[in-house]
Structure formats: structure tokens, C-alpha cells
Design a protein around this motif. Structure first.
Motif, PDB file in Angstrom:
ATOM      1  N   ILE A  16       0.864  -1.184   0.000  1.00 13.39           N
ATOM      2  CA  ILE A  16       0.000   0.000   0.000  1.00 13.39           C
ATOM      3  C   ILE A  16       0.894   1.224   0.000  1.00 13.39           C
ATOM      4  O   ILE A  16       1.833   1.331   0.791  1.00 13.39           O
ATOM      5  CB  ILE A  16      -0.974   0.001   1.202  1.00 13.39           C
ATOM      6  N   THR A  17       0.634   2.146  -0.921  1.00 13.66           N
ATOM      7  CA  THR A  17       1.495   3.299  -1.072  1.00 13.66           C
ATOM      8  C   THR A  17       0.686   4.539  -1.416  1.00 13.66           C
ATOM      9  O   THR A  17      -0.511   4.475  -1.695  1.00 13.66           O
ATOM     10  CB  THR A  17       2.572   3.030  -2.154  1.00 13.66           C
ATOM     11  N   GLY A  18       1.362   5.656  -1.415  1.00 12.46           N
ATOM     12  CA  GLY A  18       0.736   6.946  -1.711  1.00 12.46           C
ATOM     13  C   GLY A  18       1.679   8.042  -1.265  1.00 12.46           C
ATOM     14  O   GLY A  18       2.616   7.797  -0.501  1.00 12.46           O
ATOM     15  N   GLY A  19       1.452   9.228  -1.729  1.00  7.82           N
ATOM     16  CA  GLY A  19       2.315  10.335  -1.363  1.00  7.82           C
ATOM     17  C   GLY A  19       2.130  10.762   0.076  1.00  7.82           C
ATOM     18  O   GLY A  19       1.181  10.357   0.754  1.00  7.82           O
ATOM     19  N   ILE A  20       3.048  11.569   0.556  1.00  2.00           N
ATOM     20  CA  ILE A  20       2.957  12.095   1.910  1.00  2.00           C
ATOM     21  C   ILE A  20       1.634  12.833   2.084  1.00  2.00           C
ATOM     22  O   ILE A  20       1.211  13.610   1.236  1.00  2.00           O
ATOM     23  CB  ILE A  20       4.157  13.022   2.203  1.00  2.00           C
ATOM     24  N   GLY A  21       0.950  12.550   3.180  1.00  4.39           N
ATOM     25  CA  GLY A  21      -0.326  13.189   3.454  1.00  4.39           C
ATOM     26  C   GLY A  21      -1.518  12.544   2.787  1.00  4.39           C
ATOM     27  O   GLY A  21      -2.645  13.020   2.935  1.00  4.39           O
ATOM     28  N   PHE A 127       7.560   1.732  -5.381  1.00  2.00           N
ATOM     29  CA  PHE A 127       8.038   1.707  -6.758  1.00  2.00           C
ATOM     30  C   PHE A 127       9.472   2.218  -6.852  1.00  2.00           C
ATOM     31  O   PHE A 127      10.310   1.637  -7.542  1.00  2.00           O
ATOM     32  CB  PHE A 127       7.117   2.528  -7.656  1.00  2.00           C
ATOM     33  N   GLU A 128       9.751   3.296  -6.133  1.00  2.00           N
ATOM     34  CA  GLU A 128      11.073   3.908  -6.202  1.00  2.00           C
ATOM     35  C   GLU A 128      12.170   2.985  -5.677  1.00  2.00           C
ATOM     36  O   GLU A 128      13.295   2.988  -6.177  1.00  2.00           O
ATOM     37  CB  GLU A 128      11.084   5.222  -5.406  1.00  2.00           C
ATOM     38  N   ILE A 139      -1.847  -1.402  -3.638  1.00  2.00           N
ATOM     39  CA  ILE A 139      -2.940  -0.465  -3.415  1.00  2.00           C
ATOM     40  C   ILE A 139      -2.382   0.948  -3.399  1.00  2.00           C
ATOM     41  O   ILE A 139      -1.393   1.223  -2.717  1.00  2.00           O
ATOM     42  CB  ILE A 139      -3.631  -0.731  -2.065  1.00  2.00           C
ATOM     43  N   GLY A 140      -3.006   1.847  -4.123  1.00  7.45           N
ATOM     44  CA  GLY A 140      -2.653   3.260  -4.054  1.00  7.45           C
ATOM     45  C   GLY A 140      -3.701   4.018  -3.256  1.00  7.45           C
ATOM     46  O   GLY A 140      -4.894   3.703  -3.340  1.00  7.45           O
ATOM     47  N   ASP A 174       0.158  11.369  -9.714  1.00  7.34           N
ATOM     48  CA  ASP A 174      -0.637  10.799 -10.805  1.00  7.34           C
ATOM     49  C   ASP A 174       0.072   9.606 -11.432  1.00  7.34           C
ATOM     50  O   ASP A 174      -0.554   8.588 -11.757  1.00  7.34           O
ATOM     51  CB  ASP A 174      -0.916  11.866 -11.874  1.00  7.34           C
ATOM     52  N   ILE A 175       1.388   9.723 -11.590  1.00  6.61           N
ATOM     53  CA  ILE A 175       2.171   8.614 -12.141  1.00  6.61           C
ATOM     54  C   ILE A 175       2.131   7.418 -11.195  1.00  6.61           C
ATOM     55  O   ILE A 175       1.933   6.276 -11.606  1.00  6.61           O
ATOM     56  CB  ILE A 175       3.628   9.050 -12.396  1.00  6.61           C
ATOM     57  N   LYS A 176       2.305   7.691  -9.905  1.00  2.44           N
ATOM     58  CA  LYS A 176       2.318   6.610  -8.916  1.00  2.44           C
ATOM     59  C   LYS A 176       0.992   5.866  -8.898  1.00  2.44           C
ATOM     60  O   LYS A 176       0.958   4.623  -8.868  1.00  2.44           O
ATOM     61  CB  LYS A 176       2.641   7.159  -7.527  1.00  2.44           C
ATOM     62  N   MET A 177      -0.109   6.596  -8.931  1.00  2.00           N
ATOM     63  CA  MET A 177      -1.416   5.956  -8.877  1.00  2.00           C
ATOM     64  C   MET A 177      -1.665   5.086 -10.106  1.00  2.00           C
ATOM     65  O   MET A 177      -2.309   4.031 -10.022  1.00  2.00           O
ATOM     66  CB  MET A 177      -2.524   7.005  -8.731  1.00  2.00           C
ATOM     67  N   LYS A 178      -1.149   5.489 -11.257  1.00  2.00           N
ATOM     68  CA  LYS A 178      -1.320   4.697 -12.477  1.00  2.00           C
ATOM     69  C   LYS A 178      -0.565   3.376 -12.403  1.00  2.00           C
ATOM     70  O   LYS A 178      -0.915   2.410 -13.092  1.00  2.00           O
ATOM     71  CB  LYS A 178      -0.852   5.501 -13.687  1.00  2.00           C
ATOM     72  N   LEU A 179       0.461   3.319 -11.566  1.00  4.71           N
ATOM     73  CA  LEU A 179       1.246   2.097 -11.417  1.00  4.71           C
ATOM     74  C   LEU A 179       0.596   1.103 -10.452  1.00  4.71           C
ATOM     75  O   LEU A 179       0.968  -0.073 -10.434  1.00  4.71           O
ATOM     76  CB  LEU A 179       2.655   2.432 -10.915  1.00  4.71           C
ATOM     77  N   CYS A 180      -0.355   1.568  -9.676  1.00  2.00           N
ATOM     78  CA  CYS A 180      -1.012   0.710  -8.683  1.00  2.00           C
ATOM     79  C   CYS A 180      -2.085  -0.162  -9.335  1.00  2.00           C
ATOM     80  O   CYS A 180      -2.629   0.167 -10.382  1.00  2.00           O
ATOM     81  CB  CYS A 180      -1.642   1.565  -7.579  1.00  2.00           C
ATOM     82  N   ASP A 181      -2.399  -1.277  -8.687  1.00  2.00           N
ATOM     83  CA  ASP A 181      -3.433  -2.177  -9.189  1.00  2.00           C
ATOM     84  C   ASP A 181      -4.837  -1.667  -8.891  1.00  2.00           C
ATOM     85  O   ASP A 181      -5.778  -1.957  -9.632  1.00  2.00           O
ATOM     86  CB  ASP A 181      -3.249  -3.570  -8.576  1.00  2.00           C
TER      87      ASP A 181
END
Length: 210
Positions: A16-21, A127-128, A139-140, A174-181
Motif C-alpha cells: 500500500i502506497t501513496g504520497g505524503i499526506g 516503486f522507487e 494499493i494506491g 498521478d504517475i504513482k497511482m497509475k502504477l497501482c493495481d
């Protein structure tokens, strides 16, 4: 080698990932209340920076003796060193990411015989760091920029500019979310818990990659 721990696993490994905040930790904790074991990568990395002799040696070699005070990690000093220095930040990640990925792999393996449908790894840099290859599903967690800024300001007592600077150092959302399932929306408008419950139902019946 990262990933070598997962060759024969039978339990689904979820990230499970996502940006800070974004609220990814909140989502992870909801899964935790459903009985899903959760590995919080940032917390575990901080522990390893204090307890792993190889990490300690590398940090002292690169950042100097001020990296630790009385045997404990000097987090404010390290943060000040990497805040506006991409090269130092990259070096810090190079030191800490591989052992954390290995540690997470061993942690997940302990649940192979447990009566839980899957394990969950919460991490900002799935991802990084390359740890995505050790996972079956990602999960994003998405939140609008303005809301993320407010959360960061409230949580870390920062200005809006400081909050945005932290966000800008991460992968474009936006890029990160596109990489999520799958993406869960945590915008304080759409109810979050029903989204998590629906995904839990999906994941508990999903088989790991072979």
C-alpha cells in the motif's frame, strides 16, 4: 537479493502506497483492524537504523559521527543533511532500502502458516525502491493536493510551502497511482471504510502470483 524470500510463498503479498499526506497509514490501520498483519516500512527502517550494525557503520562513514548521539540515531541531523540534497538522500536510501526490503521479506514469511488471507506492507517508496517486484498487488491511496498539504501542515507543524517542498521530492502522484493495481480515494468526501471493506473481500479470495 531482494525478492529471493518470496519464490515459494503461498500467501498474497500486498503493498500500500501513496504520497505524503495521502493517508496510506490510516488505510493500513483499517486493514489491521480486520486482522491483516501490517508492516510499516518507515517505522521498521528507523528501528533498523538504530539496531543494524551494518547500517550504522555506513551512516557514520557517510554522514560522520554526528549521525548518532549516545548510540541513538540523530534523526534531526540526518534530516537536515538530506532535506535539500538529492545526492545525500539517494545515498541514505541506498543504505537503508535493501536491508528494509530484506527485513520485510522475512517478516512476511512468518505468516505463511498463519490463518490470515494476506499480509500488507505500507511504504511510500514501493516503486522507487524496487520492492514492488516482491509484491503480488499494490494499493494506491489518493488524496487531493490541497488536503494533503493541510494534513502535512497539521501533523508536522509546517508551513504550506514546507509541506509542498516535501511533496515535490516524491514521485508525481498521478504517475504513482497509475502504477497501482487499485486506487482508494481518501478525500474526506467519499467514505473510506466501505472502499477498504470491498477491497478486503476481493483480496482475501485472491491468489498470489506464481
Amino acid at each position: 537479493m531482494p525478492g529471493s524470500f518470496f519464490i515459494y510463498t503461498v500467501m498474497l503479498r500486498v503493498g500500500i502506497t501513496g504520497g505524503i499526506g495521502s493517508g496510506k497509514s490510516t488505510v493500513a490501520r483499517i486493514f489491521g483492524t480486520l486482522g491483516i498483519p501490517v508492516y510499516f516500512a518507515d517505522e521498521e527502517t528507523r528501528k533498523l537504523m538504530n539496531t543494524d550494525a551494518a547500517i550504522r557503520a555506513q551512516l557514520v562513514e557517510y554522514f560522520g559521527q554526528d549521525a548518532y548521539i549516545d548510540g541513538a540515531l540523530n534523526r534531526p541531523f540526518i534530516a537536515s543533511q538530506v532535506f535539500n540534497d538529492p545526492e545525500k538522500l539517494a545515498r541514505l536510501n541506498a543504505i537503508t532500502h535493501p536491508p528494509t526490503i530484506e527485513h520485510a521479506g522475512k517478516w512476511m514469511l512468518q505468516f505463511e502458516e498463519a490463518a490470515v488471507p494476506f499480509t500488507l506492507k505500507e511504504a511510500a517508496l514501493i516503486f522507487e525502491s524496487g520492492s514492488v517486484k516482491d509484491l503480488d498487488f499494490v494499493i494506491g491511496v489518493y488524496s487531493p493536493v490541497a488536503l494533503r498539504i493541510k494534513r502535512i501542515m497539521d501533523r508536522d507543524h509546517l508551513s504550506a510551502e514546507e509541506a509542498r517542498q516535501r511533496m515535490d521530492r516524491q514521485m508525481d502522484e498521478d504517475i504513482k497511482m497509475k502504477l497501482c493495481d487499485v486506487v482508494l480515494v481518501n478525500d474526506e468526501v467519499q467514505p473510506l471504510i466501505p472502499q477498504v471493506l470491498d477491497l478486503y473481500t476481493l483480496l482475501k479470495n485472491k491468489k498470489p502470483a506464481t
